[in-house]
Design a protein around this motif. Structure first.
Motif, PDB file in Angstrom:
ATOM      1  N   GLY A  73       2.175  -8.465  10.375  1.00 42.26           N
ATOM      2  CA  GLY A  73       0.972  -8.517  11.191  1.00 42.26           C
ATOM      3  C   GLY A  73      -0.197  -7.876  10.461  1.00 42.26           C
ATOM      4  O   GLY A  73      -0.367  -8.077   9.250  1.00 42.26           O
ATOM      5  N   ALA A  74      -0.963  -7.095  11.219  1.00 45.07           N
ATOM      6  CA  ALA A  74      -2.171  -6.472  10.671  1.00 45.07           C
ATOM      7  C   ALA A  74      -1.870  -5.235   9.840  1.00 45.07           C
ATOM      8  O   ALA A  74      -2.768  -4.685   9.209  1.00 45.07           O
ATOM      9  CB  ALA A  74      -3.102  -6.090  11.821  1.00 45.07           C
ATOM     10  N   GLY A  75      -0.587  -4.788   9.829  1.00 41.30           N
ATOM     11  CA  GLY A  75      -0.310  -3.450   9.340  1.00 41.30           C
ATOM     12  C   GLY A  75       0.411  -3.340   8.009  1.00 41.30           C
ATOM     13  O   GLY A  75       0.897  -2.260   7.680  1.00 41.30           O
ATOM     14  N   ALA A  76       0.466  -4.419   7.222  1.00 39.93           N
ATOM     15  CA  ALA A  76       1.074  -4.293   5.891  1.00 39.93           C
ATOM     16  C   ALA A  76       0.026  -3.791   4.905  1.00 39.93           C
ATOM     17  O   ALA A  76      -0.136  -4.302   3.788  1.00 39.93           O
ATOM     18  CB  ALA A  76       1.674  -5.620   5.448  1.00 39.93           C
ATOM     19  N   THR A  77      -0.687  -2.793   5.335  1.00 41.16           N
ATOM     20  CA  THR A  77      -1.737  -2.162   4.532  1.00 41.16           C
ATOM     21  C   THR A  77      -1.962  -0.767   5.089  1.00 41.16           C
ATOM     22  O   THR A  77      -1.848  -0.557   6.304  1.00 41.16           O
ATOM     23  CB  THR A  77      -3.034  -2.996   4.559  1.00 41.16           C
ATOM     24  OG1 THR A  77      -4.022  -2.376   3.739  1.00 41.16           O
ATOM     25  CG2 THR A  77      -3.573  -3.146   5.978  1.00 41.16           C
ATOM     26  N   SER A  78      -2.225   0.177   4.238  1.00 41.52           N
ATOM     27  CA  SER A  78      -2.432   1.568   4.635  1.00 41.52           C
ATOM     28  C   SER A  78      -3.207   2.256   3.522  1.00 41.52           C
ATOM     29  O   SER A  78      -3.328   1.725   2.414  1.00 41.52           O
ATOM     30  CB  SER A  78      -1.089   2.291   4.841  1.00 41.52           C
ATOM     31  OG  SER A  78      -0.278   1.650   5.804  1.00 41.52           O
ATOM     32  N   THR A  79      -3.707   3.441   3.843  1.00 34.06           N
ATOM     33  CA  THR A  79      -4.548   4.164   2.887  1.00 34.06           C
ATOM     34  C   THR A  79      -4.038   5.587   2.736  1.00 34.06           C
ATOM     35  O   THR A  79      -3.716   6.232   3.740  1.00 34.06           O
ATOM     36  CB  THR A  79      -6.004   4.172   3.382  1.00 34.06           C
ATOM     37  OG1 THR A  79      -6.448   2.824   3.481  1.00 34.06           O
ATOM     38  CG2 THR A  79      -6.923   4.949   2.437  1.00 34.06           C
ATOM     39  N   ALA A  80      -3.959   6.068   1.513  1.00 30.74           N
ATOM     40  CA  ALA A  80      -3.512   7.446   1.289  1.00 30.74           C
ATOM     41  C   ALA A  80      -4.309   8.075   0.154  1.00 30.74           C
ATOM     42  O   ALA A  80      -4.982   7.385  -0.613  1.00 30.74           O
ATOM     43  CB  ALA A  80      -2.018   7.486   0.968  1.00 30.74           C
ATOM     44  N   VAL A  81      -4.207   9.393   0.088  1.00 27.57           N
ATOM     45  CA  VAL A  81      -4.767  10.137  -1.040  1.00 27.57           C
ATOM     46  C   VAL A  81      -3.637  10.338  -2.037  1.00 27.57           C
ATOM     47  O   VAL A  81      -2.623  10.961  -1.713  1.00 27.57           O
ATOM     48  CB  VAL A  81      -5.322  11.506  -0.582  1.00 27.57           C
ATOM     49  CG1 VAL A  81      -5.958  12.236  -1.761  1.00 27.57           C
ATOM     50  CG2 VAL A  81      -6.308  11.329   0.566  1.00 27.57           C
ATOM     51  N   TRP A  82      -3.790   9.790  -3.214  1.00 26.97           N
ATOM     52  CA  TRP A  82      -2.749   9.833  -4.233  1.00 26.97           C
ATOM     53  C   TRP A  82      -3.145  10.832  -5.312  1.00 26.97           C
ATOM     54  O   TRP A  82      -4.297  10.899  -5.703  1.00 26.97           O
ATOM     55  CB  TRP A  82      -2.573   8.446  -4.869  1.00 26.97           C
ATOM     56  CG  TRP A  82      -2.396   7.350  -3.864  1.00 26.97           C
ATOM     57  CD1 TRP A  82      -3.380   6.534  -3.372  1.00 26.97           C
ATOM     58  CD2 TRP A  82      -1.182   6.960  -3.213  1.00 26.97           C
ATOM     59  NE1 TRP A  82      -2.843   5.653  -2.456  1.00 26.97           N
ATOM     60  CE2 TRP A  82      -1.494   5.892  -2.337  1.00 26.97           C
ATOM     61  CE3 TRP A  82       0.134   7.409  -3.278  1.00 26.97           C
ATOM     62  CZ2 TRP A  82      -0.542   5.256  -1.543  1.00 26.97           C
ATOM     63  CZ3 TRP A  82       1.087   6.777  -2.485  1.00 26.97           C
ATOM     64  CH2 TRP A  82       0.745   5.725  -1.634  1.00 26.97           C
ATOM     65  N   ARG A  83      -2.181  11.561  -5.806  1.00 25.55           N
ATOM     66  CA  ARG A  83      -2.468  12.536  -6.858  1.00 25.55           C
ATOM     67  C   ARG A  83      -1.443  12.393  -7.977  1.00 25.55           C
ATOM     68  O   ARG A  83      -0.253  12.231  -7.735  1.00 25.55           O
ATOM     69  CB  ARG A  83      -2.430  13.951  -6.286  1.00 25.55           C
ATOM     70  CG  ARG A  83      -3.004  15.000  -7.232  1.00 25.55           C
ATOM     71  CD  ARG A  83      -3.096  16.361  -6.540  1.00 25.55           C
ATOM     72  NE  ARG A  83      -3.541  17.384  -7.466  1.00 25.55           N
ATOM     73  CZ  ARG A  83      -4.804  17.567  -7.832  1.00 25.55           C
ATOM     74  NH1 ARG A  83      -5.763  16.815  -7.312  1.00 25.55           N
ATOM     75  NH2 ARG A  83      -5.123  18.505  -8.712  1.00 25.55           N
ATOM     76  N   GLY A  84      -1.934  12.446  -9.194  1.00 22.34           N
ATOM     77  CA  GLY A  84      -1.047  12.312 -10.342  1.00 22.34           C
ATOM     78  C   GLY A  84      -1.869  12.345 -11.620  1.00 22.34           C
ATOM     79  O   GLY A  84      -2.907  13.018 -11.672  1.00 22.34           O
ATOM     80  N   VAL A  85      -1.424  11.612 -12.607  1.00 20.21           N
ATOM     81  CA  VAL A  85      -2.170  11.538 -13.865  1.00 20.21           C
ATOM     82  C   VAL A  85      -2.628  10.095 -14.072  1.00 20.21           C
ATOM     83  O   VAL A  85      -2.085   9.167 -13.469  1.00 20.21           O
ATOM     84  CB  VAL A  85      -1.310  11.994 -15.067  1.00 20.21           C
ATOM     85  CG1 VAL A  85      -0.879  13.445 -14.883  1.00 20.21           C
ATOM     86  CG2 VAL A  85      -0.090  11.091 -15.252  1.00 20.21           C
TER      87      VAL A  85
END
Lengths: 377, 377
Positions: free
Chosen positions: A110-122
Motif C-alpha cells: 500500500g502507501a507504506g513501503a517507504t519510510s524515513t530515518a536518520v542514518w549514521r555511518g561513513v
C-alpha cells in the motif's frame, strides 16, 4: 546465521517468511522521521543474524588495493556522517496497480513501503578512496548473505549503483538508525544507504563491495527491479530486459484520512507525503475532493533533508456522502505525477506514481452520533 | 549596440522584434545536432551586436577577488571544453496548452522551441575558481545587455542558477557553436550554456557573473519563468510567486509526420525527440495510433551526449482515414509524461510535457493518386 523472529505490532504483514511488512497509513503519518519499529521491512530471504565481531567488509574488483575491514576499523578509520533519507521500495503503492490489473505473485504494497530515518555511518566514497578506484570502475556492486529463494538461480541478495552515485557524499555505510545501533531486521551490523534511489539498492547486511565495469549481474539487478513494458510476455523475460531502476520517480500518497474512513461533517484535514529522488525536490502538492474540478494547494511542511520526503497537509470542505480525495505532486523540474494507473502499469508492478486517492464517507452529524451510539441518544 | 536583422528561411517566426522563431518539425527532424540556421531563437529584447574586442566579462559579488576578463583572456587562461547539449525553452510546446485553454500574450511555441548544438568554451566552474567563491555563495547570477521591454520594470535580461549547478563540469561560457564562432543571434561573443536547465538560464551576450546568497532578483528569475498554479489570479502575481524553473522536465515530441499531413497507405514512419534534463536519461518511448489500445515501443537512437535529447523512430500500420498518433516517454527514474494538457496547464504556459499528438490522414492509394494528379490518370 539464523532466522530472527520479528514481532512488530500494528504492521501490515504481507509475508512472515521472508518478512515483508509495512505500517498502516495512520502510523506512518505520525512522525516525519519514522520510528524504527514502524519502518517498513522488505526482504527476499531469511533475515541473517550476523556476528558484529566476526563481520568483515571486503572491497575488491577494479581497485588498486583490495581492502578488508572489521566494524571497528570501519568506525575508526573514516569520518562519521549523518544523512536523513527516505527509503522507498520500488513496489510501494503496487496495490493501486493491482486494482487496475492483477499482478500475480507480488506483494500488494500500500502507501507504506517507504519510510524515513536518520542514518549514521561513513561515506561509501571514503571507503572506495581507501581501496583506490581503478579506471573503468563504472559500477559499484554490493553483496549480502541473505539467500533469496525467488531468485533464478537461487542466490544471495545483491545489486549495484553507478560509481558516480556511489562516490556522492550522501551514500553511506551505516550502522546507526535514528540514533540507535542498526537492528538486525534493518541490516546490522552495516547496511548501504543510497538516498534518492529505490530501496533495493540500499543493501542490508552488506559483506562485499566490488568495483566493476558493468552493473551487478545479481538477479535483483538483472532480473528483478526492472521496468518492463506493459505488453511484455512474462513467460519469456530474459535477464537484462527492460530498464534497471535506480533514482526514484516523483511520487506522493495520502496518509490521513484512511481509505474507507467515515468522517464527521466539517472540514476534512488531509495529510500525506511526497517524495522525489536524487536531486529533485517536491515543490507543490494539489488536492481535490471534486474529481479535479477544483484543486487546493496543500501546505508543504519543512523537509528534514534534501534526501527525505516532504509531509504536506490541507483542509477541505467535503459534502456529505462518499467522496474520493485525490492528490498530485510537482517536483522542481515542473514535472507532475501521471494521472492513471493504466499509464503506469507494468508486469512487475513497480513505481506506481499515479495520483493517489482515498475514498471516504462524510457522515452528517446526526448519522455519526447514531453510528457511534447504536441505542440512539 | 544595434539591432541585427535576422533572416532565416524556413523558420516559423512568432515575432520579428524581438526576434522569436522556431524551426518547423520536419527541419528539426533532419539533424540530431541542429544546424545553427535551424536553431530556435528566443529573445526578450533587441539582439545586441557586441564588439568582441571591447567586450569584458566581470565576475563579482561573493568572491575573494573580483575578476574582469577580455575574450582573449577567457580563451587563453582556461582550458577549453566541449559539450553537446540540448537547449529547451520553458515555453516549448505551449501551443498544446493554448489549444486547451488560451494563454493571452504569449508566443504559441510548437514542437521546435528546442534544439541541440555542440558548444565549446571554458567551464564556468574554472572561472569561478579563479575569482574564488566566498562562503555563502549559493547562487550564480548572469547579466546581459539586452533590454527587455516586457520586464517590470524594464531591465536588461538576467537570471541565475544554484552554485552547485554552476560549478558542475557541463556548464560552459561558450564562444563556439557547432564548430563555428557563436553568431550574434546566439549570443556572441560569449554566452552561458547550462545543459539540462531551461533555455532561459543559458544567458546570451553575458557581461557579468555575480556570486550571491540568493537567486537573481532579475524579472526573468523572480517574475517570469516560474510555474504558477492554474487558478492563480494573473492580475495579482507578485515577484517570487510560484516556483522558479530550472532543471527541465521529461518531455517528447513527434517530428514526422507533421500535424495535418496526408499520407499514402502503408506503414507510417513516426519520428521524434525525447529529452530529460539534468541527470535523468530517456529510456523508453511508446507510440500509439489507436488511442492507447496498443502501444509500440519506438527504437531509441544513440544519444549524442548525456546532456542532449534522444531521437527515436518507429513504424506503425495505420488504417485509412484521419488518425491521431500519440507518444509518451519514460526517463531513468521510471517517470512517464503526464497524459493531459489539463493537468499541466498553467497561467504562463510553461513546461507542457503532456503526451504529444499529431493528427494525420492516411489516404488510400487511389485517392492519393487522384489528389496528386487532379486530371485523373
Amino acid at each position: 546465521m539464523q532466522s530472527t523472529p520479528v514481532k512488530r505490532p500494528g504492521m501490515i504483514v504481507h509475508e512472515q517468511e521472508p518478512y515483508n511488512a509495512e505500517p498502516p497509513r495512520a502510523a506512518l503519518a505520525e512522525h516525519v522521521i519514522t520510528p524504527v519499529e514502524t519502518f517498513y521491512g522488505r526482504n527476499h530471504g531469511t533475515i541473517p543474524r550476523l556476528d558484529a565481531t566476526s563481520w568483515r567488509l571486503r572491497i575488491d574488483g577494479l581497485v588498486e588495493q583490495p581492502v578488508e575491514l572489521s566494524l571497528d576499523e570501519l568506525q575508526t578509520r573514516f569520518a562519521h556522517h549523518e544523512v536523513t533519507a527516505t527509503l522507498q521500495c520500488a513496489g510501494n503503492r503496487r496495490a493501486g496497480l493491482m486494482a487496475y490489473r492483477d499482478i500475480p505473485g507480488q506483494h500488494p504494497w500500500g502507501a507504506g513501503a517507504t519510510s524515513t530515518a536518520v542514518w549514521r555511518g561513513v561515506r561509501l566514497a571514503d571507503v572506495l578512496t581507501a581501496a583506490g578506484l581503478a579506471p573503468g570502475a563504472t559500477d559499484i556492486a554490493f553483496e549480502a548473505p541473505d539467500i533469496a529463494p525467488e531468485a533464478e538461480p537461487t542466490q544471495a541478495y545483491g545489486g549495484s549503483i553507478p560509481t558516480i552515485k556511489a562516490t556522492a557524499p550522501e551514500v553511506l555505510l551505516a550502522w546507526e538508525m535514528n540514533g540507535e545501533p542498526l537492528s538486525t531486521a534493518h541490516g546490522a551490523p552495516v547496511r548501504v544507504v543510497v538516498p534518492g534511489f529505490i530501496g533495493a539498492r540500499s543493501v542490508k547486511w552488506v559483506e562485499r563491495i566490488t568495483a566493476q565495469d558493468r552493473p551487478s549481474q545479481n538477479f535483483f539487478q538483472q532480473g528483478a527491479y526492472r521496468l518492463l513494458p506493459a505488453d511484455t510476455d512474462t513467460e519469456r523475460i530474459q535477464a537484462g530486459d527492460g530498464v534497471a531502476l535506480g533514482p526514484v520517480a516523483l511520487n506522493s500518497e495520502i496518509l490521513t484520512p484512511d481509505d474507507g474512513e467515515h468522517l464527521a461533517a466539517g472540514p476534512v484535514v488531509v495529510t500525506g507525503y511526497a517524495f522525489a529522488g536524487d536531486d529533485r525536490e517536491v515543490v507543490r502538492v494539489d488536492v481535490t475532493a471534486d474529481g479535479g474540478a477544483t484543486w487546493v494547494q496543500a501546505d508543504l511542511e519543512a523537509q528534514p533533508s534534501p534526501w527525505s520526503w516532504r509531509f504536506w497537509h490541507t483542509s477541505l470542505h467535503v459534502p456529505a456522502g462518499p467522496v474520493q480525495i485525490t492528490a498530485r505532486a510537482w517536483d522542481s523540474t515542473a514535472a507532475v505525477q501521471p494521472e492513471h494507473p493504466a499509464t503506469v502499469w507494468n508486469p512487475k508492478g513497480y513505481i506506481n506514481n499515479s495520483w493517489p486517492t482515498v475514498t471516504v464517507t462524510v457522515v452528517a452529524d446526526n448519522d455519526l452520533r447514531d453510528a457511534e451510539s447504536p441505542e440512539g441518544s
